[in-house]
Design an enzyme around this catalytic site. Structure first.
Site, PDB file in Angstrom:
ATOM      1  N   ASN A   2      39.206 -11.142 -23.263  1.00  0.00           N
ATOM      2  CA  ASN A   2      40.585 -10.263 -23.100  1.00  0.00           C
ATOM      3  C   ASN A   2      41.700 -11.215 -23.628  1.00  0.00           C
ATOM      4  OD1 ASN A   2      39.488  -8.100 -21.875  1.00  0.00           O
ATOM      5  ND2 ASN A   2      39.852  -8.672 -19.743  1.00  0.00           N
ATOM      6  N   SER A   3      41.788 -12.408 -23.257  1.00  0.00           N
ATOM      7  CA  SER A   3      42.813 -13.300 -23.782  1.00  0.00           C
ATOM      8  C   SER A   3      42.807 -13.681 -25.267  1.00  0.00           C
ATOM      9  CB  SER A   3      42.662 -14.671 -23.145  1.00  0.00           C
ATOM     10  OG  SER A   3      42.785 -14.736 -21.466  1.00  0.00           O
ATOM     11  N   GLY A  40      46.570 -11.234 -15.840  1.00  0.00           N
ATOM     12  CA  GLY A  40      46.633 -12.692 -16.085  1.00  0.00           C
ATOM     13  C   GLY A  40      45.969 -13.152 -17.394  1.00  0.00           C
ATOM     14  N   ASP A  41      44.838 -12.432 -17.841  1.00  0.00           N
ATOM     15  CA  ASP A  41      44.231 -12.646 -18.937  1.00  0.00           C
ATOM     16  C   ASP A  41      45.334 -12.424 -20.409  1.00  0.00           C
ATOM     17  OD1 ASP A  41      41.843 -12.988 -17.713  1.00  0.00           O
ATOM     18  OD2 ASP A  41      41.172 -11.023 -18.283  1.00  0.00           O
ATOM     19  N   ALA A  42      46.169 -11.348 -20.006  1.00  0.00           N
ATOM     20  CA  ALA A  42      47.130 -11.015 -21.309  1.00  0.00           C
ATOM     21  C   ALA A  42      48.102 -12.082 -21.049  1.00  0.00           C
ATOM     22  CB  ALA A  42      47.568  -9.817 -20.694  1.00  0.00           C
TER      23      ALA A  42
END
Length: 341
Positions: free
Chosen positions: A66-67, A295-297
């Site tokens: 995701n990140s 949080g990943d973003a």
């Protein structure tokens, strides 16, 4: 200019099976909101039940992936990012490959013959989410894959490395190889606390790699759990961030920075013995779709400016922008182009 393959992520690629469920469903499977856990036997029937009884979205996920996808989206430079992890030889694995390529990420998956592609149930109630990961093939990653010349070449090419703490449950050896390479070559190595259970049950593995971390990400719950596990007897997020930043380091090239998000409260950044706080972009409750991937973003947005060698303030701003976009959409998804200045 940002070079090709400048940012490399390594982690557990999971296909997110995301649905708005009800309290009864949470209760049935003993699920707490705002938590991330590994699936036990009691959770295994829930994946089919979600697909049958709720309106489900399938999205290429897994924290690190995701990140990396978000960083790639923010950068808009094809192939600037690389991702390594393990999928199964099945339709979910193919779906994931297709998704990642469309996103512009250079993926090098190890394909396991025996296990299916990992999935993650994303249960959303009132905009809040809970994650139950069935790692399956993601759990089968081997450092032998990383050591293959064509894959190790990707490590040598990258200047920045990001790995979510979840990968400590899978291949600490692979993490160590990358961490030591980064320290020896003045590159930047970053990890995430990722979940309270990582801080609790994988404490030794986490401690072994902590000296190599140049930036440590986490949220307030993870930070407090980390503090408790280490007997620090403080719940003060700023104090904990400082203490983590002052942990001994394997390489002196960079001073460690700790970055802790706190939902709608300011982001805490500890660096050089000082703490700074940055406000987030507040969102009216009615615009919140789901917090999965927030949080990943944040990390993805942050990394997109870090690889451009922008100051930390700009990195945090980009992180807040990206997470604000993601929480207004289902899963970790985003519009075609970012609108970040």
């Amino acid at each position: 200019m940002v070079s090709e393959g400048v940012l490399l992520g390594m982690g557990n690629p999971l296909l997110d099976i995301s649905a708005v469920v009800d309290d009864g469903f949470l209760h049935k499977y003993d699920i707490k909101l705002n938590n991330a856990i590994l699936a036990e036997d009691k959770h295994l029937p829930m994946y089919d039940e979600m697909a049958k009884n709720y309106s489900v979205d399938y999205i290429a996920g897994g924290a690190t992936q995701n990140s990396i996808r978000v960083a790639q989206w923010m950068l808009q430079i094809p192939g600037a990012t690389t991702f390594i992890g393990c999928v199964g030889k099945d339709k979910f694995g193919e779906e994931m490959k297709k998704n990642a390529k469309l996103a512009g990420v250079n993926v090098h998956y190890y394909e396991d013959e025996n296990a299916g592609t990992g999935t993650c149930a994303v249960c959303v109630v009132g905009g809040e989410r809970s994650l139950i990961a069935n790692l399956s093939a993601a759990n089968c990653y081997k450092s032998d894959h990383l050591k293959q010349p064509e894959n190790w070449a990707l490590v040598e090419k990258a200047k920045y490395f990001y790995i979510a703490g979840f990968f400590l449950t899978v291949s600490p050896e692979s993490i160590q190889l990358v961490a030591e390479h980064a320290a020896a070559n003045n590159k930047m190595f970053m990890m995430n606390l990722s979940a309270p259970f990582i801080c609790e049950f994988f404490k030794d593995a986490q401690e072994k790699v902590l000296p190599y971390m140049d930036i440590v990400f986490g949220n307030e719950t993870e930070a407090r759990t980390f503090s408790k596990v280490h007997g620090w007897e403080t719940d003060d997020v700023e104090e904990i961030a400082l203490k983590i930043s002052q942990w001994s380091k394997a390489s002196g090239t960079y001073k460690r920075i700790t970055v802790i998000t706190q939902g709608p409260d300011p982001v805490v950044v500890a660096e050089d013995g000082k703490v700074k706080k940055f406000p987030v972009i507040l969102l009216p409750k009615e615009k919140l779709v789901d917090t999965n991937g927030a949080g990943d973003a944040f990390v993805g947005g942050f990394l997109s400016q870090l690889v451009k060698e922008k100051p930390i303030e700009d990195c945090v701003k980009a992180g807040c922008y990206a997470s604000n976009v993601i929480i207004q959409r289902p899963g970790c998804s985003y519009p075609a182009k970012p609108d970040f200045e």
